[in-house]
Design a protein around this motif. Structure first.
Motif, PDB file in Angstrom:
ATOM      1  N   VAL A  89       0.825  -1.223   0.000  1.00  0.00           N
ATOM      2  CA  VAL A  89       0.000   0.000   0.000  1.00  0.00           C
ATOM      3  C   VAL A  89       0.858   1.271   0.000  1.00  0.00           C
ATOM      4  O   VAL A  89       0.605   2.180  -0.803  1.00  0.00           O
ATOM      5  N   PRO A  90       1.896   1.387   0.854  1.00  0.00           N
ATOM      6  CA  PRO A  90       2.705   2.616   0.802  1.00  0.00           C
ATOM      7  C   PRO A  90       3.426   2.830  -0.533  1.00  0.00           C
ATOM      8  O   PRO A  90       3.507   3.961  -1.023  1.00  0.00           O
ATOM      9  N   ILE A  91       3.885   1.750  -1.132  1.00  0.00           N
ATOM     10  CA  ILE A  91       4.601   1.911  -2.397  1.00  0.00           C
ATOM     11  C   ILE A  91       3.635   2.264  -3.525  1.00  0.00           C
ATOM     12  O   ILE A  91       3.980   3.033  -4.422  1.00  0.00           O
ATOM     13  N   ILE A  92       2.411   1.786  -3.465  1.00  0.00           N
ATOM     14  CA  ILE A  92       1.410   2.141  -4.475  1.00  0.00           C
ATOM     15  C   ILE A  92       1.017   3.608  -4.303  1.00  0.00           C
ATOM     16  O   ILE A  92       0.866   4.344  -5.290  1.00  0.00           O
ATOM     17  N   LEU A  93       0.866   4.068  -3.075  1.00  0.00           N
ATOM     18  CA  LEU A  93       0.546   5.480  -2.835  1.00  0.00           C
ATOM     19  C   LEU A  93       1.678   6.388  -3.317  1.00  0.00           C
ATOM     20  O   LEU A  93       1.429   7.443  -3.909  1.00  0.00           O
ATOM     21  N   ALA A  94       2.904   5.973  -3.071  1.00  0.00           N
ATOM     22  CA  ALA A  94       4.048   6.760  -3.558  1.00  0.00           C
ATOM     23  C   ALA A  94       4.086   6.761  -5.084  1.00  0.00           C
ATOM     24  O   ALA A  94       4.400   7.787  -5.703  1.00  0.00           O
ATOM     25  N   SER A  95       3.733   5.638  -5.711  1.00  0.00           N
ATOM     26  CA  SER A  95       3.700   5.579  -7.174  1.00  0.00           C
ATOM     27  C   SER A  95       2.611   6.479  -7.733  1.00  0.00           C
ATOM     28  O   SER A  95       2.823   7.157  -8.752  1.00  0.00           O
ATOM     29  N   ILE A  96       1.456   6.513  -7.100  1.00  0.00           N
ATOM     30  CA  ILE A  96       0.370   7.392  -7.533  1.00  0.00           C
ATOM     31  C   ILE A  96       0.794   8.852  -7.398  1.00  0.00           C
ATOM     32  O   ILE A  96       0.546   9.672  -8.291  1.00  0.00           O
ATOM     33  N   PHE A  97       1.469   9.180  -6.291  1.00  0.00           N
ATOM     34  CA  PHE A  97       1.975  10.539  -6.113  1.00  0.00           C
ATOM     35  C   PHE A  97       2.967  10.904  -7.219  1.00  0.00           C
ATOM     36  O   PHE A  97       2.929  12.016  -7.766  1.00  0.00           O
TER      37      PHE A  97
END
Length: 117
Positions: free
Chosen positions: A52-60
């Motif tokens: 989840v954190p890496i997906i949020l960082a990718s979306i950012f």
């Protein structure tokens, strides 16, 4: 070549903003590539809590890349428009300031070609 620098740096703020936006876009693409590598590593190691954190960082990073590309397009078009307009005005002014005898000595097609190009 000396005269080119005159037109290139006429709008310094737009020029350096363009360099900055190109650099930010390239940097965000590189970071996004590393993020994709991290996502592959997370799946291969089975660490689902980090997903989840890496997906949020990718979306950012995707949003940052989109905004940077939009700003870069606007800055690029504005810079090119202003620089070409300045160049055309300079050429037109220099042609208008010539003596009439210069127009009779040279082929008029030369001046028309300069204005069109």
């Amino acid at each position: 070549m000396k005269k080119l620098w005159k037109y290139l740096f006429k709008y310094k703020l737009l020029f350096f903003t363009r360099v900055l936006t190109i650099s930010l876009a390239a940097l965000s693409v590189i970071c996004f590539d590393f993020m994709m590598g991290f996502i592959v590593d997370i799946f291969s190691n089975g660490e689902t809590e980090k997903f989840v954190p890496i997906i949020l960082a990718s979306i950012f990073l995707i949003i940052l890349l989109f905004v940077t590309e939009c700003v870069d397009g606007y800055v690029m078009s504005s810079y090119i428009k202003n620089t070409v307009n300045y160049l055309r005005c300079d050429i037109f002014t220099k042609i208008l300031n010539k003596d009439m005898k210069d127009f009779f000595l040279d082929n008029s097609g030369k001046y028309i070609s300069i204005l069109y190009n």
